[in-house]
Enzyme design. Sequence first.
Site, PDB file in Angstrom:
ATOM      1  N   HIS A 236       1.887   4.147  -3.038  1.00  0.00           N
ATOM      2  CA  HIS A 236       1.732   5.607  -2.930  1.00  0.00           C
ATOM      3  C   HIS A 236       3.006   6.280  -3.428  1.00  0.00           C
ATOM      4  O   HIS A 236       2.955   7.212  -4.239  1.00  0.00           O
ATOM      5  CB  HIS A 236       1.518   6.034  -1.466  1.00  0.00           C
ATOM      6  CG  HIS A 236       0.140   5.863  -0.939  1.00  0.00           C
ATOM      7  ND1 HIS A 236      -0.983   6.335  -1.573  1.00  0.00           N
ATOM      8  CD2 HIS A 236      -0.290   5.282   0.215  1.00  0.00           C
ATOM      9  CE1 HIS A 236      -2.050   6.052  -0.840  1.00  0.00           C
ATOM     10  NE2 HIS A 236      -1.653   5.400   0.252  1.00  0.00           N
TER      11      HIS A 236
ATOM     12  N   HIS B 183       0.838  -1.200   0.000  1.00  0.00           N
ATOM     13  CA  HIS B 183       0.000   0.000   0.000  1.00  0.00           C
ATOM     14  C   HIS B 183       0.876   1.255   0.000  1.00  0.00           C
ATOM     15  O   HIS B 183       0.723   2.132  -0.861  1.00  0.00           O
ATOM     16  CB  HIS B 183      -0.909  -0.037   1.246  1.00  0.00           C
ATOM     17  CG  HIS B 183      -1.799   1.143   1.394  1.00  0.00           C
ATOM     18  ND1 HIS B 183      -3.128   1.099   1.073  1.00  0.00           N
ATOM     19  CD2 HIS B 183      -1.563   2.407   1.847  1.00  0.00           C
ATOM     20  CE1 HIS B 183      -3.673   2.281   1.320  1.00  0.00           C
ATOM     21  NE2 HIS B 183      -2.734   3.086   1.790  1.00  0.00           N
ATOM     22  N   GLU B 184       1.788   1.330   0.956  1.00  0.00           N
ATOM     23  CA  GLU B 184       2.624   2.529   1.079  1.00  0.00           C
ATOM     24  C   GLU B 184       3.622   2.654  -0.070  1.00  0.00           C
ATOM     25  O   GLU B 184       3.854   3.753  -0.577  1.00  0.00           O
ATOM     26  CB  GLU B 184       3.346   2.538   2.432  1.00  0.00           C
ATOM     27  CG  GLU B 184       2.420   2.629   3.639  1.00  0.00           C
ATOM     28  CD  GLU B 184       1.549   3.874   3.671  1.00  0.00           C
ATOM     29  OE1 GLU B 184       1.944   4.917   3.103  1.00  0.00           O
ATOM     30  OE2 GLU B 184       0.467   3.821   4.279  1.00  0.00           O
TER      31      GLU B 184
END
Length: 170
Positions: free
Chosen positions: A26, A22-23
Site C-alpha cells: 500500500h 500487504h501494508e
Amino acid sequence: QFDGVWQTAVLVAASLLCITFHETCHGLAAYRLGDNTAKRMGRLSLNPLKHVDLMGLIMMALFRFGWAKPVPINTRNFKHPRKDELIVSLAGVATNLIIAFVTLGVVYVLQIFTSVESVILDNILSSMFFINLAFFVFNLLPIPPLDGSHALNLAVSALFGPLVGLSLIH
C-alpha cells in the site's frame, strides 16, 4: 499440546509476513503515485514491527482473526486522487494474491523436482497460501476500513457522483 503451539506459531509467523507485504505495498503504491506520507512515517519497511498492531496480533494468536496498523496516505498528494487511491487500495490485496500463487508455485516445484518430505515445510507453505488467499478475499469485502470499501466508494462515486455531486459511501 505442542501441535497447537506449533500451529499457532506458524499462523502468527505467516500472518506477519502477509500483513507486512500487504501494508508495505500500500505504502509503495502511494509513494510511486506521489504520496510520501508512508515513507516519512517509516512505513515503507519489511520490518513487521512497523505494521503490527499489538492487539490485532494477540487476537490473531488467540482467535485466528486480527488486524494491522493501516498505512497512512494523503490523497491530496496524488495527481489523480480517485484513480490513485483505487490503485493504492488494490495494491495490498493484489500482493496477497500474488504471494498466494507464488507459494503455490513453490509447493509445486518442491513436489515435482525434489524429494523433500517435510511436514514442517508443508505446514508453513500451506499456511502461507491459505492465509494470503483469505487476506485477499477478506480485504475485498466492502466494509470500512477494508480495501474493498475504498474500491466500492470510488466506484460508486465515479458512477453516481456526477449525478448527486458527492461521495455516497465513506
